[in-house]
Motif scaffolding. Sequence first.
Motif, PDB file in Angstrom:
ATOM      1  N   ALA A 269      -3.152   7.024  -4.392  1.00  0.00           N
ATOM      2  CA  ALA A 269      -2.673   5.401  -4.937  1.00  0.00           C
ATOM      3  C   ALA A 269      -2.792   4.518  -3.479  1.00  0.00           C
ATOM      4  O   ALA A 269      -3.113   3.505  -3.712  1.00  0.00           O
ATOM      5  N   MET A 270      -2.742   5.196  -2.227  1.00  0.00           N
ATOM      6  CA  MET A 270      -2.572   4.219  -1.348  1.00  0.00           C
ATOM      7  C   MET A 270      -4.115   3.664  -1.095  1.00  0.00           C
ATOM      8  O   MET A 270      -4.256   2.762  -0.898  1.00  0.00           O
ATOM      9  N   PHE A 271      -4.999   4.651  -1.440  1.00  0.00           N
ATOM     10  CA  PHE A 271      -6.304   4.161  -1.197  1.00  0.00           C
ATOM     11  C   PHE A 271      -6.719   3.004  -2.512  1.00  0.00           C
ATOM     12  O   PHE A 271      -7.537   1.902  -1.993  1.00  0.00           O
TER      13      PHE A 271
ATOM     14  N   ILE B 222       0.766  -1.275  -0.148  1.00  0.00           N
ATOM     15  CA  ILE B 222       0.022   0.067  -0.137  1.00  0.00           C
ATOM     16  C   ILE B 222       0.855   1.264   0.007  1.00  0.00           C
ATOM     17  O   ILE B 222       0.590   2.410  -0.610  1.00  0.00           O
ATOM     18  N   LEU B 223       1.905   1.455   0.758  1.00  0.00           N
ATOM     19  CA  LEU B 223       2.860   2.425   0.924  1.00  0.00           C
ATOM     20  C   LEU B 223       3.695   2.713  -0.360  1.00  0.00           C
ATOM     21  O   LEU B 223       3.937   3.731  -0.517  1.00  0.00           O
ATOM     22  N   ALA B 224       4.257   1.537  -1.074  1.00  0.00           N
ATOM     23  CA  ALA B 224       5.254   1.847  -2.016  1.00  0.00           C
ATOM     24  C   ALA B 224       4.749   2.754  -3.043  1.00  0.00           C
ATOM     25  O   ALA B 224       5.766   3.717  -3.341  1.00  0.00           O
TER      26      ALA B 224
ATOM     27  N   ILE C 286      -7.770  -0.977  -2.065  1.00  0.00           N
ATOM     28  CA  ILE C 286      -8.854  -1.691  -2.722  1.00  0.00           C
ATOM     29  C   ILE C 286      -8.376  -2.921  -3.373  1.00  0.00           C
ATOM     30  O   ILE C 286      -8.780  -4.021  -3.339  1.00  0.00           O
ATOM     31  N   PHE C 287      -7.258  -2.823  -4.097  1.00  0.00           N
ATOM     32  CA  PHE C 287      -6.645  -3.685  -4.969  1.00  0.00           C
ATOM     33  C   PHE C 287      -6.161  -4.977  -4.095  1.00  0.00           C
ATOM     34  O   PHE C 287      -6.435  -6.155  -4.346  1.00  0.00           O
ATOM     35  N   ILE C 288      -5.566  -4.704  -2.937  1.00  0.00           N
ATOM     36  CA  ILE C 288      -5.039  -5.584  -1.985  1.00  0.00           C
ATOM     37  C   ILE C 288      -6.010  -6.334  -1.277  1.00  0.00           C
ATOM     38  O   ILE C 288      -6.197  -7.763  -0.747  1.00  0.00           O
TER      39      ILE C 288
ATOM     40  N   LEU D  65       5.575   8.487  -5.607  1.00  0.00           N
ATOM     41  CA  LEU D  65       4.597   9.411  -5.890  1.00  0.00           C
ATOM     42  C   LEU D  65       4.990  11.033  -5.094  1.00  0.00           C
ATOM     43  O   LEU D  65       5.095  11.905  -5.746  1.00  0.00           O
ATOM     44  N   MET D  66       5.414  10.758  -3.993  1.00  0.00           N
ATOM     45  CA  MET D  66       5.725  12.172  -3.321  1.00  0.00           C
ATOM     46  C   MET D  66       7.174  12.013  -2.598  1.00  0.00           C
ATOM     47  O   MET D  66       7.474  12.878  -2.183  1.00  0.00           O
ATOM     48  N   GLY D  67       7.959  11.015  -3.255  1.00  0.00           N
ATOM     49  CA  GLY D  67       9.219  10.944  -2.781  1.00  0.00           C
ATOM     50  C   GLY D  67      10.359  11.959  -3.048  1.00  0.00           C
ATOM     51  O   GLY D  67      10.213  12.677  -4.017  1.00  0.00           O
TER      52      GLY D  67
END
Length: 154
Positions: free
Chosen positions: A145-147, A102-104, A151-153, A109-111
Amino acid sequence: MSNPSKPMITDVFVAGARKGWGIATSSTLPNVLMAFVIIKALEITGTLKGLGMIFSPLMNLFGLPGEAAAVLIGGWMSMGGGIGVAVSLFANGTLTGEHLAILAPAIYLMGSQIQYAGRILGVIGTKASKIPVMIAISVINAFIAMFLMRIFIG
């Protein structure tokens, strides 16, 4: 006969490996190591637990423990640091593989925005008033993206 102007593939590979090793040892590794040390210091002082409690309501929206905010904060400053924080929290059992998935995308994206704001945006003459908007867009994208990953996971 070989063409003297065209390098051999092995020479290209070795040159690339040297450059990669240089980047890993001079940039990535120090950031990851620093992140391990910071997480350990936060654990010892109890600050990580406090951080977890403060950010728990927000991080729970994404199926993450509050301590996951440390990954986002670390990643915002340095992608290598964010990865180091994530791995450190995974190693101590705070985060699971699902949490890391979820975090990757958010880390990337904000790295490294803190680094890039000075190194790139300032150098190319970006108006200072536009930088917060650019940062906000990246952070919003990271949260979306985390949201979606949850959902995907899930």
